[in-house]
Design a protein around this motif. Structure first.
Motif, PDB file in Angstrom:
ATOM      1  N   UNK A 235       0.776  -1.237   0.000  1.00  0.00           N
ATOM      2  CA  UNK A 235       0.000   0.000   0.000  1.00  0.00           C
ATOM      3  C   UNK A 235       0.807   1.286   0.000  1.00  0.00           C
ATOM      4  N   UNK A 236       2.013   1.252   0.542  1.00  0.00           N
ATOM      5  CA  UNK A 236       2.832   2.478   0.661  1.00  0.00           C
ATOM      6  C   UNK A 236       4.256   2.213   0.195  1.00  0.00           C
TER       7      UNK A 236
ATOM      8  N   UNK B 133       2.702   3.026  12.575  1.00  0.00           N
ATOM      9  CA  UNK B 133       3.104   3.851  11.434  1.00  0.00           C
ATOM     10  C   UNK B 133       2.594   5.281  11.565  1.00  0.00           C
ATOM     11  N   UNK B 134       1.996   5.596  12.717  1.00  0.00           N
ATOM     12  CA  UNK B 134       1.616   6.971  13.018  1.00  0.00           C
ATOM     13  C   UNK B 134       0.163   7.334  12.838  1.00  0.00           C
TER      14      UNK B 134
ATOM     15  N   UNK C 123      -7.166   5.648   0.781  1.00  0.00           N
ATOM     16  CA  UNK C 123      -6.222   6.589   0.163  1.00  0.00           C
ATOM     17  C   UNK C 123      -5.688   7.618   1.162  1.00  0.00           C
ATOM     18  N   UNK C 124      -6.555   8.137   2.018  1.00  0.00           N
ATOM     19  CA  UNK C 124      -6.115   9.145   2.997  1.00  0.00           C
ATOM     20  C   UNK C 124      -5.146   8.530   4.007  1.00  0.00           C
ATOM     21  N   UNK C 125      -5.410   7.312   4.442  1.00  0.00           N
ATOM     22  CA  UNK C 125      -4.533   6.633   5.399  1.00  0.00           C
ATOM     23  C   UNK C 125      -3.167   6.344   4.770  1.00  0.00           C
ATOM     24  N   UNK C 126      -3.176   5.911   3.515  1.00  0.00           N
ATOM     25  CA  UNK C 126      -1.913   5.678   2.800  1.00  0.00           C
ATOM     26  C   UNK C 126      -1.114   6.980   2.710  1.00  0.00           C
TER      27      UNK C 126
ATOM     28  N   UNK D 133       0.520   7.972   6.020  1.00  0.00           N
ATOM     29  CA  UNK D 133       1.721   7.178   6.319  1.00  0.00           C
ATOM     30  C   UNK D 133       2.870   7.618   5.422  1.00  0.00           C
ATOM     31  N   UNK D 134       2.593   7.854   4.148  1.00  0.00           N
ATOM     32  CA  UNK D 134       3.647   8.341   3.243  1.00  0.00           C
ATOM     33  C   UNK D 134       4.219   9.653   3.781  1.00  0.00           C
ATOM     34  N   UNK D 135       3.338  10.548   4.225  1.00  0.00           N
ATOM     35  CA  UNK D 135       3.797  11.814   4.794  1.00  0.00           C
ATOM     36  C   UNK D 135       4.597  11.626   6.065  1.00  0.00           C
TER      37      UNK D 135
END
Length: 188
Positions: free
Chosen positions: A67-68, A130-131, A160-163, A166-168
């Motif tokens: 996912x990320x 993962x925050x 999408x928002x959760x991904x 985590x990317x951020x």
């Protein structure tokens, strides 16, 4: 896997923080060519104490890896100290983050005995490490809605928002500013 590249001054800024990423950052060449992609931060986990939930934990980690791109969850090598300890117990599932990418996850049998899906529990609790916070009440499409989506919800995938969150969290600049969280209970 998505590819991200860095050029110019931004690459130099990332080079200053790459030890926090546990990966490698390579600046653009003097000719201005694009740099190779920034490596994902590797976060290891030890699921040896997860008992009957070991495969659910491995699947939850694989879901995050699918996912990320900014972080990769890997089983810790034998004798290696893991960033995340995963334990089974008779309580309610919960995560105790100590800092971004570090902490302890409990896969509690109480929720499993009530009918909650073990892979969703694992993926949800790893999301806390993962925050991500709980987002309750919430729909089944939100992984972080946890138990509020009901026992019929088996969706183990972040939306999408959760991904994006985590990317951020794992984009070089965010790593040092994410505070340690208190215990996050899936049932809260």
């Amino acid at each position: 896997m998505h590819v991200r590249t860095l050029t110019g001054g931004l690459a130099a800024a990332v080079m200053m923080s790459f030890p926090l990423l546990s990966g490698q950052a390579v600046a653009a060449s003097p000719s201005g060519d694009a740099a190779p992609p920034l490596a994902a931060r590797v976060v290891t986990y030890d699921a040896s104490g997860a008992a009957e939930f070991r495969s659910a934990v491995d699947r939850g980690a694989a879901i995050w890896n699918e996912s990320v791109d900014g972080v990769e969850l890997r089983p810790a090598a034998s004798g290696q100290r893991a960033n995340i300890r995963v334990l089974a117990d008779n309580g309610w599932p919960r995560a105790l983050p100590t800092s971004l990418g570090n902490g302890t996850v409990y896969i509690g049998r109480q929720a499993v005995n009530q009918g909650y899906n073990t892979v969703r529990i694992s993926s949800h609790e790893l999301g806390h490490i993962l925050g991500l916070p709980d987002r309750k009440p919430g729909p089944c499409s939100s992984l972080m809605s946890g138990s509020s989506a009901g026992v019929s919800c088996t969706n183990p995938y972040p939306n999408a928002a959760e991904k994006a969150e985590v990317e951020g969290n794992f984009s070089g600049s965010a790593i040092s500013r994410v505070p340690a969280q208190k215990a996050v209970l899936v049932g809260d």
